[in-house]
Design a protein around this motif. Structure first.
Motif, PDB file in Angstrom:
ATOM      1  N   THR A  85      27.380 -18.850   7.271  1.00 16.70           N
ATOM      2  CA  THR A  85      28.534 -19.637   7.310  1.00 16.70           C
ATOM      3  C   THR A  85      29.803 -19.322   7.898  1.00 16.70           C
ATOM      4  O   THR A  85      30.606 -20.048   7.982  1.00 16.70           O
ATOM      5  N   TRP A  86      29.830 -18.001   8.165  1.00 15.43           N
ATOM      6  CA  TRP A  86      30.966 -17.271   8.364  1.00 15.43           C
ATOM      7  C   TRP A  86      31.497 -17.785   9.790  1.00 15.43           C
ATOM      8  O   TRP A  86      32.778 -17.954   9.718  1.00 15.43           O
ATOM      9  N   THR A 117      31.608 -20.857  11.099  1.00 11.68           N
ATOM     10  CA  THR A 117      31.822 -22.211  11.043  1.00 11.68           C
ATOM     11  C   THR A 117      33.310 -21.818  10.304  1.00 11.68           C
ATOM     12  O   THR A 117      34.299 -22.464  10.654  1.00 11.68           O
ATOM     13  N   TYR A 171      36.064 -16.238   1.521  1.00  9.10           N
ATOM     14  CA  TYR A 171      34.635 -15.718   0.611  1.00  9.10           C
ATOM     15  C   TYR A 171      35.029 -14.905  -0.491  1.00  9.10           C
ATOM     16  O   TYR A 171      33.958 -15.232  -1.613  1.00  9.10           O
ATOM     17  N   GLN A 202      27.924 -29.568  -0.758  1.00  8.03           N
ATOM     18  CA  GLN A 202      28.147 -29.068   0.631  1.00  8.03           C
ATOM     19  C   GLN A 202      29.084 -27.797   0.778  1.00  8.03           C
ATOM     20  O   GLN A 202      30.018 -27.746   0.589  1.00  8.03           O
ATOM     21  N   THR A 243      29.395 -25.379   2.924  1.00  4.88           N
ATOM     22  CA  THR A 243      30.584 -25.188   3.946  1.00  4.88           C
ATOM     23  C   THR A 243      31.846 -25.906   3.993  1.00  4.88           C
ATOM     24  O   THR A 243      32.784 -25.362   3.936  1.00  4.88           O
ATOM     25  N   LYS A 257      35.487 -24.505   3.460  1.00  8.16           N
ATOM     26  CA  LYS A 257      36.718 -24.673   4.408  1.00  8.16           C
ATOM     27  C   LYS A 257      37.788 -25.375   3.395  1.00  8.16           C
ATOM     28  O   LYS A 257      38.935 -25.048   3.477  1.00  8.16           O
TER      29      LYS A 257
END
Length: 179
Positions: free
Chosen positions: A25-26, A28, A51, A67, A69, A73
């Motif tokens: 995920t980093w 994105t 993180y 979700q 990700t 965000k």
């Protein structure tokens, strides 16, 4: 796509699972943050802080996150908002002792007026489209996308117009010994 099993292991503190989550995920999250701050170093710092906060939240709370990700965000956006609020509260600092009233008052207003007039004429010598792009992009601070929408052109056209306009302005100002 993150597996629920990987998230569960990360909640339990499994380093391999945490590493897997970060590696998946980093990019994105980093791109999302970079788009907001437009500074590589600040984007890296905020991504790292995202993180740390997200994983500590996962480990403290037994929550289901559908979700992940999107969750990352949201955490990043909250960190950004906190930073922006802190900057807004702090304002800008001015060292009053460093300001010399004699120097400030002694600026030649006639020279400044002449420079302004030359710049105004230089802008007037540009094409209508170039002048509009310079006004929107540089003077008013619109993005390339916003400028393209306003003048109903493609983004690449806006970039080319801006490049040519600045090149023309530099040439004119150089000829008049302002650069």
């Amino acid at each position: 796509m993150l597996k629920e099993e990987t998230l569960k292991k990360a909640q339990d503190g499994d380093l391999k699972s945490i590493e897997d989550i970060c590696s998946l995920t980093w990019e994105t999250v980093y791109r999302f943050v970079y788009y907001k701050v437009q500074n590589r170093q600040e984007a890296e710092d905020i991504t790292q802080e995202t993180y740390v906060k997200a994983l500590s939240h996962l480990q403290k709370n037994d929550t289901q996150i559908e979700q992940f990700t999107g969750f990352l965000k949201t955490v990043a956006l909250n960190i950004l908002r906190d930073r922006w609020r802190k900057r807004k509260r702090r304002g800008t600092s001015v060292n009053i002792e460093a300001i010399s009233p004699e120097e400030t008052a002694a600026e030649d207003t006639a020279e400044i007026s002449a420079q302004r007039e030359l710049i105004r004429k230089a802008l007037g010598s540009l094409s209508e489209e170039q002048r509009m792009v310079v006004e929107l992009r540089i003077l008013k601070g619109y993005s390339v996308t916003e400028t393209a929408k306003i003048i109903d052109k493609k983004e690449t056209t806006v970039r080319v117009l801006q490049y040519r306009a600045l090149k023309n302005l530099a040439s004119i100002l150089k000829d008049n010994n302002l650069m």
